[in-house]
Design a protein around this motif. Structure first.
Motif, PDB file in Angstrom:
ATOM      1  N   UNK A   1      79.977  48.480 -55.011  1.00 12.00           N
ATOM      2  CA  UNK A   1      80.157  49.045 -56.347  1.00 12.00           C
ATOM      3  C   UNK A   1      81.522  49.735 -56.392  1.00 12.00           C
TER       4      UNK A   1
ATOM      5  N   UNK B   1      84.710  52.193 -56.940  1.00  8.49           N
ATOM      6  CA  UNK B   1      84.862  53.641 -56.775  1.00  8.49           C
ATOM      7  C   UNK B   1      84.673  54.384 -58.095  1.00  8.49           C
TER       8      UNK B   1
ATOM      9  N   UNK C   1      81.019  54.782 -58.673  1.00  4.39           N
ATOM     10  CA  UNK C   1      80.429  55.707 -57.698  1.00  4.39           C
ATOM     11  C   UNK C   1      80.820  57.146 -58.026  1.00  4.39           C
ATOM     12  N   UNK C   2      82.042  57.326 -58.540  1.00  5.98           N
ATOM     13  CA  UNK C   2      82.486  58.667 -58.894  1.00  5.98           C
ATOM     14  C   UNK C   2      81.646  59.245 -60.043  1.00  5.98           C
TER      15      UNK C   2
ATOM     16  N   UNK D   1      78.400  58.374 -60.765  1.00  3.87           N
ATOM     17  CA  UNK D   1      76.948  58.413 -60.501  1.00  3.87           C
ATOM     18  C   UNK D   1      76.391  59.820 -60.277  1.00  3.87           C
ATOM     19  N   UNK D   2      77.026  60.651 -59.415  1.00  2.00           N
ATOM     20  CA  UNK D   2      76.442  61.981 -59.213  1.00  2.00           C
ATOM     21  C   UNK D   2      76.403  62.797 -60.503  1.00  2.00           C
ATOM     22  N   UNK D   3      77.348  62.574 -61.391  1.00  3.09           N
ATOM     23  CA  UNK D   3      77.345  63.261 -62.681  1.00  3.09           C
ATOM     24  C   UNK D   3      76.136  62.841 -63.521  1.00  3.09           C
TER      25      UNK D   3
ATOM     26  N   UNK E   1      73.330  61.927 -62.333  1.00  2.00           N
ATOM     27  CA  UNK E   1      72.179  62.564 -61.709  1.00  2.00           C
ATOM     28  C   UNK E   1      72.088  64.032 -62.131  1.00  2.00           C
ATOM     29  N   UNK E   2      73.209  64.735 -62.101  1.00  2.00           N
ATOM     30  CA  UNK E   2      73.227  66.143 -62.494  1.00  2.00           C
ATOM     31  C   UNK E   2      72.754  66.339 -63.935  1.00  2.00           C
ATOM     32  N   UNK E   3      73.321  65.516 -64.828  1.00  2.00           N
ATOM     33  CA  UNK E   3      72.959  65.679 -66.240  1.00  2.00           C
ATOM     34  C   UNK E   3      71.504  65.313 -66.487  1.00  2.00           C
TER      35      UNK E   3
ATOM     36  N   UNK F   1      69.138  55.634 -55.698  1.00  2.00           N
ATOM     37  CA  UNK F   1      70.396  54.912 -55.440  1.00  2.00           C
ATOM     38  C   UNK F   1      71.369  55.812 -54.673  1.00  2.00           C
ATOM     39  N   UNK F   2      71.387  57.094 -55.028  1.00  2.00           N
ATOM     40  CA  UNK F   2      72.269  58.042 -54.343  1.00  2.00           C
ATOM     41  C   UNK F   2      71.713  58.471 -52.992  1.00  2.00           C
TER      42      UNK F   2
END
Lengths: 221, 221
Positions: B7, B9, B12-13, B15-17, B19-21, B78-79
């Protein structure tokens, strides 16, 4: 220059890396470099590098490549590392102290003038060469000193109040390490650093690689 | 799954955002969300969100949007935040301690089992609930414990040796905070965190805005 002329985040994300690599190259005595050689070093294609540089007018010469000292100086100017920046850090815990003592900031012109904390035991102490002030003095301090960047290194629930105080004082930039998404007022630049995002991206790549090694069909189900 | 199927970059950059939201939305009791509403919250377009999700098979339903609890759970999977990760941190200075005490890591399954340091005064102490081991014991420790991620929080000149020790022990991931660009061996994932890059990007945006406010012709000369 209009809002739409802002350089894209993708380019801005790469710029500090250019500066770091060019500084290393200069220190090694390298004077001249092709975009291909710079690209190999940085994991980018030559064409991507030329495109990035063209955002700023381009600095290479056809058939010659880049003259390292000039390119490094020019990118440094673009990043603003040629002018001193005065910072204060709110929160004298581990993250605040880590920022105060980060080895390269000072030599790049980012000077930490003061730490602020609510803990009476810390106030008046000198940590990493920086004096700790009472957090309640932040507003007065900002009114009386020229501060370019306020660093937020507080717990999540205090971060918004620090941002508001900085905004009211007309501070132009806030660098936020608190684990919360802040939104900047119109006149301010804001950088949110989420350490956990970086860790999750690493975790993602570990799992992706495990899938690859299993020879599976990847993420799509 | 081949190397070329990794996937990008950029995805991937983000994705964590996501998850947070989604975690925040779930905590607020939001069950259902359109890609447009999620996009407005995150500063992305609806189409960008749909494209990102399609990297993983897509999870929305036409005309319904996303079911928040499912999407959050799936992105968490996924993470890799649904499985515990064991970490050790080399370097018990400010950055090492900041990582050891970062508030969200433990609840996301990232557990710090040990700190390592060369300072005899620190060895045996318990910092942020984590015991400090002698740095010289790292190799033995990695041989005897299942460690998923080694965090490098040493000065620049020790970082390479720590990476090599981790690689020899077969550790799958290294998260590097030392101000140096490390290169990972083939079998390892490496995340380099350059705090100064984030600061320079902020400095860049400050200067860009100053140019905009002056009504100048921008970066190109």
């Amino acid at each position: 220059m209009h809002q739409r002329d802002r350089v894209s985040d993708a380019v801005v994300r790469r710029l500090p890396g250019y500066y770091r690599h060019l500084r290393e190259l200069e220190a090694q005595g390298v004077l001249r470099l092709s975009s291909r050689a710079l690209g190999e070093r940085m994991g980018l294609t030559a064409s991507q590098i030329r495109q990035d540089m063209n955002c700023f007018g381009g600095f290479g010469q056809q058939g010659y490549g880049y003259y390292v000292p000039n390119l490094k100086r020019r990118i440094g100017e673009i990043l603003g590392v040629d002018t001193p920046h005065h910072m204060v850090i709110v929160g004298a815990g581990n993250i605040g102290r880590a920022v105060a003592s980060y080895p390269t900031f000072r030599k790049e012109g980012f000077v930490v003038d003061a730490l602020f904390d609510v803990d009476p035991a810390l106030i008046g102490q000198v940590l990493q060469g920086v004096e700790v002030w009472p957090a309640g003095e932040l507003r007065n301090y900002l009114a009386e000193h020229a501060v370019d960047i306020v660093v937020i290194a507080t717990p999540a629930d205090s971060a918004r109040a620090v941002l508001d105080t900085a905004a009211e004082a007309g501070v132009r930039a806030v660098w936020n390490f608190a684990p919360v998404d802040l939104t900047a007022p119109d006149k301010m630049e804001l950088g949110n650093v989420h350490l956990s995002d970086s860790l999750m991206a690493l975790s993602f790549r570990m799992h992706e690689r495990a899938l690859m090694d299993e020879g599976g069909s990847g993420w799509r189900r």
